[in-house]
Write an enzyme that holds these catalytic residues in place. Structure first.
Site, short mmCIF file in Angstrom:
data_model
loop_
_atom_site.label_atom_id
_atom_site.label_comp_id
_atom_site.label_asym_id
_atom_site.label_seq_id
_atom_site.Cartn_x
_atom_site.Cartn_y
_atom_site.Cartn_z
N GLU A 1 -5.38 -0.11 3.76
CA GLU A 1 -3.98 -0.54 3.81
C GLU A 1 -3.84 -1.86 4.57
O GLU A 1 -3.17 -2.80 4.11
CB GLU A 1 -3.12 0.53 4.47
CG GLU A 1 -1.67 0.09 4.65
CD GLU A 1 -0.82 1.11 5.40
OE1 GLU A 1 0.33 0.78 5.75
OE2 GLU A 1 -1.31 2.23 5.65
N GLY B 1 10.14 5.25 12.13
CA GLY B 1 9.56 4.01 11.64
C GLY B 1 8.16 3.87 12.21
O GLY B 1 7.19 4.41 11.68
#
Length: 379
Positions: free
Chosen positions: A240, A131
């Protein structure tokens, strides 16, 4: 106060007017999202694409608007402030940026053409054991004659259930450090061997588990350089994080506006509850935080436009950190100030809160953002 050019100000107004016209009422939004079950309306997004907005960052040579990050932030802020159900736009713009930078001409023309037409994209990085430590991913792509065979699992993948294609980050080499040997692959929707299973979340159907079982793709599916995926990922972080920040800025503004309207109209003890000092001060604090966030977001956007190749790890992380924390705080406090009405699904408060809470987790958790910011100061 953020200062826009006349053209940018007109654009902001156009987006706001569109959202009010097409998704201004709860009835309109429910009709577009099957009663709120979906976060992205393909129908509404196609209408935005017809206006040229879906391809806001796509170069003109591929049919896009060729605009900059400031214009992108205007679109996202106003769309989220207008409560437009186009949640898929964030991952789409993130993935499109990678194709624009690294895909060959043929693939770039195909995928960016899809984006301009209002199709959605997905980008798949996270895995059950990768993650925040995304470089630890193990989904593997093995080289074979004429292409690659992919096996493994991905998770928390936004848009995958309706995207036209998926930009996959897979491991192609295990011999070096974990940040080495990563490669981008273009995976069209419906590719044989790919299974997509939705994950139920507090916010609804938004993310998915992806299972790759002997998925075969040609050599032309490689996006960029084999083994250079980590550097390609890092090159897109400015945009982003700006995407996430601008969207949550809009969510915070929408929550503030809804809350202000409620406390102005709702009366207790013979007067509007917004006149009570405890609520008045809380709203004053939130208004200040939102204005600070807006200044930060557009400052970073302008810096990125002024020097497109420069990495802005500190500034971009600050924008993502600040906007998502402000959005989360505003939406939770907005529910509290509305009392029982904030908890009722009849109002938008609880829906805004559910969408804001996850923003401090995705796109790099805010703990990771703080770590990045700290490292830029030599800590």
């Amino acid at each position: 106060m953020t200062t826009f050019t006349p053209e940018q100000a007109d654009f902001a107004k156009s987006v706001a007017d569109f959202c009010q016209r097409e998704a201004g009422s709860r009835e309109q939004r429910d009709a577009l999202t099957a009663g709120g079950a979906e976060l992205h309306s393909v129908e509404l997004y196609k209408k935005m694409a017809e206006l040229g907005w879906a391809g806001i960052l796509v170069p003109e040579e591929f049919g896009g608007a060729g605009a900059g990050n400031v214009e992108m932030c205007i679109l996202l802020e106003e769309a989220m402030r207008g409560n437009a159900p186009i949640g898929g736009i964030g991952p789409t713009l993130i993935a499109a940026g990678a194709y624009q930078k690294f895909a060959d001409d043929q693939l770039k023309k195909e995928v960016l053409g899809d984006v301009v037409a209002g199709e959605s994209l997905s980008i798949s990085m996270s895995e059950p054991e990768a993650g925040s430590d995304v470089a630890a991913l193990t989904c593997r792509a093995e080289k074979v004659d004429g292409g690659w065979v992919i096996n493994g699992q991905k998770t928390w993948c936004s848009n995958a259930h309706f995207a036209k294609s998926i930009l996959l980050v897979a491991r192609t080499d295990r011999s070096g450090k974990k940040h080495e040997g990563l490669t981008f692959f273009h995976i069209p929707a419906g590719t044989e061997g790919l299974s997509i299973n939705g994950i139920d979340t507090l916010g609804g159907r938004e993310v998915n588990d992806l299972f790759f079982e002997n998925v075969r793709v040609p050599d032309s599916a490689v996006v960029g350089e084999v083994g250079n995926g980590w550097m390609q990922l890092m090159s897109g972080l400015n945009t982003e994080r700006l995407i996430l920040a601008a969207m949550q800025l809009g969510v915070a503004e929408r929550s503030f506006s809804n809350t202000l309207e409620f406390v102005t109209e709702r009366k207790q003890f013979g007067k509007p509850i917004g006149t009570f000092q405890s609520l008045r001060h809380r709203l004053a604090d939130h208004a200040t935080e939102i204005e600070c966030t807006k200044l930060l977001v557009y400052s970073v956007a302008q810096k990125s436009d002024d020097n497109p190749t420069k990495m802005l790890p500190r500034e971009a992380s600050m924008a993502k950190l600040k906007a998502t924390e402000v959005s989360k705080a505003m939406t939770i406090d907005g529910m509290q100030m509305m009392g029982g009405y904030g908890y009722a699904t009849e109002f938008d408060a609880e829906r805004l809160m559910r969408g804001a809470i996850i923003s401090t987790v995705y796109g790099g958790t805010n703990e990771i953002q703080r770590d990045i910011i700290g490292k830029t100061y030599g800590l």
